[in-house]
Design an enzyme around this catalytic site. Structure first.
Site, PDB file in Angstrom:
ATOM      1  N   LYS A  67       7.735 -21.197   6.611  1.00  0.00           N
ATOM      2  CA  LYS A  67       6.271 -21.042   6.535  1.00  0.00           C
ATOM      3  C   LYS A  67       5.879 -21.315   5.093  1.00  0.00           C
ATOM      4  CE  LYS A  67       3.602 -17.077   6.546  1.00  0.00           C
ATOM      5  NZ  LYS A  67       2.702 -16.040   7.114  1.00  0.00           N
ATOM      6  N   GLN A 138      -7.132  -7.832   8.924  1.00  0.00           N
ATOM      7  CA  GLN A 138      -5.957  -7.594   9.759  1.00  0.00           C
ATOM      8  C   GLN A 138      -6.135  -6.410  10.727  1.00  0.00           C
ATOM      9  OE1 GLN A 138      -3.171  -9.829   9.522  1.00  0.00           O
ATOM     10  NE2 GLN A 138      -2.551  -8.563  11.264  1.00  0.00           N
ATOM     11  N   ASN A 159     -11.891   4.035   6.420  1.00  0.00           N
ATOM     12  CA  ASN A 159     -11.849   2.896   5.500  1.00  0.00           C
ATOM     13  C   ASN A 159     -12.633   3.269   4.256  1.00  0.00           C
ATOM     14  OD1 ASN A 159     -11.109   0.079   4.956  1.00  0.00           O
ATOM     15  ND2 ASN A 159     -13.322  -0.267   4.924  1.00  0.00           N
ATOM     16  N   GLY A 220       0.481  -2.533   5.139  1.00  0.00           N
ATOM     17  CA  GLY A 220      -0.257  -3.218   4.068  1.00  0.00           C
ATOM     18  C   GLY A 220       0.563  -3.534   2.839  1.00  0.00           C
ATOM     19  N   GLY A 292       6.579  -2.012   7.448  1.00  0.00           N
ATOM     20  CA  GLY A 292       6.494  -3.410   7.898  1.00  0.00           C
ATOM     21  C   GLY A 292       6.162  -4.316   6.731  1.00  0.00           C
TER      22      GLY A 292
HETATM   23  P1  NAD Z   1      -8.425  -7.580   3.616  1.00  0.00           P
HETATM   24  O1  NAD Z   1      -8.627  -8.024   2.206  1.00  0.00           O
HETATM   25  O2  NAD Z   1      -9.210  -8.234   4.683  1.00  0.00           O
HETATM   26  O3  NAD Z   1      -8.716  -5.992   3.722  1.00  0.00           O
HETATM   27  C1  NAD Z   1      -8.240  -5.118   2.724  1.00  0.00           C
HETATM   28  C2  NAD Z   1      -8.347  -3.698   3.196  1.00  0.00           C
HETATM   29  O4  NAD Z   1      -7.776  -2.857   2.180  1.00  0.00           O
HETATM   30  C3  NAD Z   1      -9.782  -3.211   3.383  1.00  0.00           C
HETATM   31  O5  NAD Z   1      -9.824  -2.276   4.454  1.00  0.00           O
HETATM   32  C4  NAD Z   1     -10.075  -2.477   2.069  1.00  0.00           C
HETATM   33  O6  NAD Z   1     -11.055  -1.475   2.192  1.00  0.00           O
HETATM   34  C5  NAD Z   1      -8.710  -1.858   1.814  1.00  0.00           C
HETATM   35  N1  NAD Z   1      -8.489  -1.512   0.405  1.00  0.00           N
HETATM   36  C6  NAD Z   1      -8.275  -2.374  -0.626  1.00  0.00           C
HETATM   37  N2  NAD Z   1      -8.118  -1.666  -1.772  1.00  0.00           N
HETATM   38  C7  NAD Z   1      -8.232  -0.357  -1.444  1.00  0.00           C
HETATM   39  C8  NAD Z   1      -8.165   0.840  -2.177  1.00  0.00           C
HETATM   40  N3  NAD Z   1      -7.945   0.847  -3.499  1.00  0.00           N
HETATM   41  N4  NAD Z   1      -8.331   1.998  -1.529  1.00  0.00           N
HETATM   42  C9  NAD Z   1      -8.540   2.002  -0.188  1.00  0.00           C
HETATM   43  N5  NAD Z   1      -8.605   0.917   0.571  1.00  0.00           N
HETATM   44  C10 NAD Z   1      -8.455  -0.265  -0.054  1.00  0.00           C
HETATM   45  O7  NAD Z   1      -6.855  -7.685   3.881  1.00  0.00           O
HETATM   46  P2  NAD Z   1      -6.077  -7.794   5.277  1.00  0.00           P
HETATM   47  O8  NAD Z   1      -5.900  -9.215   5.623  1.00  0.00           O
HETATM   48  O9  NAD Z   1      -6.694  -6.875   6.277  1.00  0.00           O
HETATM   49  O10 NAD Z   1      -4.640  -7.250   4.834  1.00  0.00           O
HETATM   50  C11 NAD Z   1      -4.466  -5.895   4.477  1.00  0.00           C
HETATM   51  C12 NAD Z   1      -3.156  -5.741   3.746  1.00  0.00           C
HETATM   52  O11 NAD Z   1      -2.079  -6.121   4.599  1.00  0.00           O
HETATM   53  C13 NAD Z   1      -3.004  -6.610   2.496  1.00  0.00           C
HETATM   54  O12 NAD Z   1      -2.377  -5.841   1.488  1.00  0.00           O
HETATM   55  C14 NAD Z   1      -2.093  -7.734   2.939  1.00  0.00           C
HETATM   56  O13 NAD Z   1      -1.356  -8.279   1.859  1.00  0.00           O
HETATM   57  C15 NAD Z   1      -1.207  -6.985   3.899  1.00  0.00           C
HETATM   58  N6  NAD Z   1      -0.515  -7.809   4.905  1.00  0.00           N
HETATM   59  C16 NAD Z   1       0.746  -7.462   5.216  1.00  0.00           C
HETATM   60  C17 NAD Z   1       1.438  -8.195   6.156  1.00  0.00           C
HETATM   61  C18 NAD Z   1       2.831  -7.777   6.532  1.00  0.00           C
HETATM   62  O14 NAD Z   1       3.523  -8.517   7.213  1.00  0.00           O
HETATM   63  N7  NAD Z   1       3.251  -6.602   6.177  1.00  0.00           N
HETATM   64  C19 NAD Z   1       0.843  -9.298   6.753  1.00  0.00           C
HETATM   65  C20 NAD Z   1      -0.483  -9.606   6.461  1.00  0.00           C
HETATM   66  C21 NAD Z   1      -1.167  -8.849   5.521  1.00  0.00           C
END
Ligand code: NAD
Length: 311
Positions: A67, A138, A159, A220, A292
């Site tokens: 990827k 997500q 949130n 996350g 995860g």
């Molecule tokens: P997004 O940017 O659309 O949403 C971010 C979320 O995090 C929001 O709900 C926001 O309010 C919250 N947030 C950010 N900073 C914060 C803080 N200081 N305090 C409280 N809440 C906070 O991102 P997304 O696409 O929904 O992804 C969320 C997370 O998941 C990211 O960190 C991303 O890197 C991670 N992710 C992980 C995987 C995996 O395989 N584990 C895959 C995709 C995304």
């Protein structure tokens, strides 16, 4: 060679197919049949973008690929998704390319599937209330996939900006589930399974907020420095992950490992539970945590599933 664009990939893959692909590849990883190769992630020095590769081979399905993609922070200003990715698959016998599959929707689906796999194998059988922390891109994917794993009746959600929870409330209604915006204290006190899906860099849930018997799927934290839960929640919990080395370095486990309260040997690959080689949850009072972190083989598995389904 097959080319599958974003709309086609979206139309082909559902939660059930993504779940089966991810569960199967986690099982293959634990049997030593599927291996992730080292991840490359670099700033490209243009458009503030981060770009990299996640690759691997799953010999149980003979899936080889990569990827490629990353994060372009200014895309949203042009109406595009900030995260962009594409999966290339190759014939393991010859190295010839077999397919190129657009990976944006697939990334969301495979991440939600990993969380769902953890709930299927680790949450209490009688779990009724699902907690969601986070309401970004997500979160709705996580909710849909998670909701299918138990006889959940309601969702409690938190949130940072409460107004963003409206989208999750709509998904819950669509799924026939009750929905309530709650404080983090209330969320911990009511949820039987909790999904965290934020980009946070500090603990949002403390150990005192988590009841015995809770399953947490922490989705996350995928980078050094990110954090969603207090590492003391892991003390005495049964801790599972997709890839232990990655969990210790960039996952939620990094904080407990750095604090010296968790050893990498204590982090159980969830594939071992799927294969019946680890008991998973051992009592209704266990706190189970799934870290995860996200591995390339998940992407290859769902892309392969799409290619197979496309016929
Ligand atoms: P997004 O940017 O659309 O949403 C971010 C979320 O995090 C929001 O709900 C926001 O309010 C919250 N947030 C950010 N900073 C914060 C803080 N200081 N305090 C409280 N809440 C906070 O991102 P997304 O696409 O929904 O992804 C969320 C997370 O998941 C990211 O960190 C991303 O890197 C991670 N992710 C992980 C995987 C995996 O395989 N584990 C895959 C995709 C995304």
């Amino acid at each position: 060679m097959k080319f599958i664009d974003e709309d086609t990939a979206r139309s082909i893959i559902g939660d059930t197919e993504a779940f089966a692909a991810v569960e199967s590849v986690f099982a293959g990883m634990a049997r030593g049949e599927a291996r992730n190769f080292p991840v490359v992630r670099e700033a490209i020095g243009h458009a503030d973008a981060l770009y990299g590769f996640k690759s691997g081979i799953d010999k149980s399905t003979m899936t080889l690929g990569v990827k490629a993609g990353g994060y372009w922070p200014h895309n949203a200003e042009h109406g595009l998704t900030n995260h962009q990715s594409t999966v290339a698959l190759f014939d393991p016998d010859t190295g010839q390319p077999t397919a190129m599959v657009s990976g944006n929707h697939l990334t969301a689906m495979r991440t939600a599937a990993a969380c769902a796999v953890s709930i299927r194998h680790l949450a209490r059988a009688d779990a009724k209330t699902l907690g969601i922390v986070g309401a970004g891109h997500q979160a709705a994917f996580q909710l849909r996939a998670a909701a299918a794993q138990r006889d959940f009746q309601r969702v409690v959600a938190w949130n940072r900006s409460a107004d963003k929870l409206e989208g999750l409330a709509e998904v819950a209604a669509e799924l026939g589930l009750g929905f309530e915006r709650v404080t983090r204290d209330q969320l911990g006190a009511q949820a039987d399974a909790i999904v965290t899906i934020t980009a946070c860099h500090e603990a949002l849930l403390e150990a005192s907020q988590i009841r015995p018997g809770t399953h947490l799927a922490c989705m996350g934290t995928d980078t050094a420095g990110k954090q969603e839960i207090d590492h003391r929640i892991l003390d005495g919990a049964r801790v599972f992950t997709d890839e232990p080395i990655q969990a210790a370095e960039i996952g939620e486990c990094q904080h407990a490992v750095n604090a010296g309260t968790l050893s990498i040997d204590d982090i159980i690959p969830i594939g071992r539970v799927i294969n019946g080689d680890s008991p998973g949850r051992t009592s209704d009072r266990d706190i189970t945590v799934f870290d995860g972190t996200g591995v390339g083989l998940q992407d290859l598995a769902v892309a392969r599933r799409v290619v197979d389904l496309a016929g």
